[in-house]
Design a protein around this motif. Structure first.
Motif, short mmCIF file in Angstrom:
data_model
loop_
_atom_site.label_atom_id
_atom_site.label_comp_id
_atom_site.label_asym_id
_atom_site.label_seq_id
_atom_site.Cartn_x
_atom_site.Cartn_y
_atom_site.Cartn_z
N TRP A 16 0.84 -1.20 0.00
CA TRP A 16 0.00 0.00 0.00
C TRP A 16 0.88 1.26 0.00
N SER A 17 2.00 1.20 0.70
CA SER A 17 2.90 2.34 0.73
C SER A 17 3.44 2.65 -0.66
N ASN A 18 3.80 1.61 -1.40
CA ASN A 18 4.30 1.80 -2.77
C ASN A 18 3.22 2.36 -3.69
N VAL A 19 1.98 1.85 -3.52
CA VAL A 19 0.86 2.36 -4.32
C VAL A 19 0.63 3.83 -4.01
N ALA A 20 0.66 4.20 -2.72
CA ALA A 20 0.43 5.59 -2.31
C ALA A 20 1.50 6.52 -2.86
N ARG A 21 2.74 6.05 -2.93
CA ARG A 21 3.83 6.89 -3.45
C ARG A 21 3.71 7.10 -4.96
N ARG A 22 3.18 6.06 -5.66
CA ARG A 22 3.07 6.16 -7.12
C ARG A 22 1.80 6.89 -7.55
N GLN A 23 0.67 6.57 -6.88
CA GLN A 23 -0.63 7.05 -7.34
C GLN A 23 -1.29 8.03 -6.37
N GLY A 24 -0.69 8.24 -5.22
CA GLY A 24 -1.34 9.06 -4.20
C GLY A 24 -2.25 8.20 -3.34
N LEU A 25 -2.75 8.76 -2.25
CA LEU A 25 -3.60 8.02 -1.32
C LEU A 25 -4.89 7.53 -1.98
N LEU A 26 -5.40 8.29 -2.95
CA LEU A 26 -6.63 7.86 -3.64
C LEU A 26 -6.43 6.57 -4.42
N GLY A 27 -5.17 6.25 -4.74
CA GLY A 27 -4.89 5.02 -5.45
C GLY A 27 -5.19 3.78 -4.61
N LEU A 48 -7.88 1.85 6.48
CA LEU A 48 -7.52 2.15 5.10
C LEU A 48 -8.46 3.18 4.50
N GLN A 49 -9.74 3.13 4.86
CA GLN A 49 -10.70 4.09 4.35
C GLN A 49 -10.37 5.50 4.87
N MET A 50 -9.97 5.61 6.12
CA MET A 50 -9.58 6.91 6.67
C MET A 50 -8.35 7.45 5.95
N LEU A 51 -7.45 6.53 5.59
CA LEU A 51 -6.26 6.93 4.84
C LEU A 51 -6.63 7.49 3.47
N VAL A 52 -7.55 6.79 2.80
CA VAL A 52 -8.01 7.24 1.47
C VAL A 52 -8.73 8.57 1.57
N ASP A 53 -9.48 8.76 2.67
CA ASP A 53 -10.24 10.01 2.84
C ASP A 53 -9.34 11.21 3.15
N GLY A 54 -8.06 10.94 3.36
CA GLY A 54 -7.12 12.04 3.57
C GLY A 54 -7.11 12.62 4.97
N LEU A 55 -7.50 11.85 5.98
CA LEU A 55 -7.46 12.34 7.35
C LEU A 55 -6.01 12.56 7.80
N GLU A 56 -5.83 13.48 8.71
CA GLU A 56 -4.51 13.74 9.25
C GLU A 56 -4.01 12.53 10.03
N PRO A 57 -2.70 12.27 10.01
CA PRO A 57 -2.15 11.10 10.72
C PRO A 57 -2.58 11.00 12.18
N GLU A 58 -2.55 12.12 12.90
CA GLU A 58 -2.93 12.09 14.31
C GLU A 58 -4.41 11.77 14.51
N ALA A 59 -5.23 12.24 13.57
CA ALA A 59 -6.66 11.92 13.64
C ALA A 59 -6.88 10.42 13.41
N ILE A 60 -6.15 9.87 12.45
CA ILE A 60 -6.25 8.42 12.18
C ILE A 60 -5.82 7.64 13.42
N ARG A 61 -4.68 8.04 14.00
CA ARG A 61 -4.18 7.34 15.20
C ARG A 61 -5.19 7.42 16.34
N HIS A 62 -5.74 8.61 16.54
CA HIS A 62 -6.68 8.80 17.65
C HIS A 62 -7.91 7.90 17.49
N MET A 63 -8.49 7.89 16.31
CA MET A 63 -9.71 7.10 16.10
C MET A 63 -9.44 5.61 16.14
N LEU A 64 -8.32 5.18 15.58
CA LEU A 64 -8.00 3.76 15.60
C LEU A 64 -7.61 3.29 17.00
N ASP A 65 -6.98 4.17 17.78
CA ASP A 65 -6.66 3.82 19.17
C ASP A 65 -7.93 3.62 19.98
#
Length: 246
Positions: A84-95, A112-129
């Motif tokens: 997924w990291s390689n895909v994100a670097r090539r195509q962006g998070l929407l990829g 993964l859906q939060m990642l695609v939606d472009g949430l801030e890293p800290e917001a992703i961490r907070h919600m997943l925690d």
């Protein structure tokens, strides 16, 4: 299938039945409908009073984890995150959007859906925690149901023994009934102690270890998704997640 758990259950039965035979009590000496009702049915009754319905239902659902714990290959999970990291670097998070629906794990799909939606890293961490803590708390409460059963069963075994001795005292005038009556009284104690130490408490400990391992896997996912959201190099992500393999 967890072969160690299967072997443990088989050896528990062998230890109990074999010990009874070797001690001369015989297999028939272990059977007592009255002891079963007092100890086993009584333990279930105590747990139904003890636990809320959602917790009890979850405890029944995860009981299969003792013999068949959920399998997760951490190395494969890291490989998936690196892909997924390689895909994100090539195509962006929407990829990564096309990868969301193929995820069978609700936790992984949500992250993964939060990642695609472009949430801030800290917001992703907070919600997943929060998600992880809620899941872990619910599962640990369910595992403690078996721990509680391991506490109630021996006590109810003593209750069964006392009731049996009360019945024996009523037949003191007939010495022929004393031996059988005393043996039946102590059968309830065996039911209580054996069920607690050969079944309920080991199952509780096993479930807690499975829950702890699942939480570690969730933490791996969180760290990987955060690293992808931060745009880290895949090699750095691999080094960052390598510690979870231990």
């Amino acid at each position: 299938m967890d072969i160690f758990s299967v072997i443990g259950l088989v050896l528990a039965v062998v230890a109990l039945l074999g010990g009874s035979v070797l001690k001369g009590a015989g297999l028939a000496g272990l059977w007592s409908p009255a002891a079963f009702v007092i100890v086993i049915v009584g333990t279930v009754a105590a747990i139904l009073l003890h636990a809320p319905r959602p917790v009890f239902s979850r405890a029944m659902k995860i009981s299969r984890w003792v013999l068949k714990p959920p399998v997760a290959d951490r190395a494969a999970l890291i490989a998936q995150l690196l892909e997924w990291s390689n895909v994100a670097r090539r195509q962006g998070l929407l990829g990564l959007e096309s990868h969301v629906e193929s995820q069978t794990d609700p936790f992984l799909r949500k992250g993964l859906q939060m990642l695609v939606d472009g949430l801030e890293p800290e917001a992703i961490r907070h919600m997943l925690d929060i998600e992880l803590q809620g899941e872990e708390h619910h599962d640990l409460a369910a595992a403690k149901i078996y721990e509680s059963m391991g506490i109630y069963a021996p006590t109810l075994g003593i209750v069964g023994a006392v009731l049996g001795l009360m019945a024996v005292m009523q037949n003191l005038a007939d010495p022929s009934k004393l031996g059988q009556g005393i043996a039946a009284a102590f059968t309830a104690t065996i039911y209580g102690i054996a069920s607690a130490n050969l079944l309920f408490l080991p199952c509780a400990a096993k479930l807690k270890s499975v829950i702890g391992r699942r939480s570690g896997e969730r933490e791996l996912v969180i760290e990987g998704l955060i690293a992808i959201a931060q745009g880290e190099n895949p090699r750095n992500i691999e080094a960052r997640l390598a510690g979870f393999l231990h």
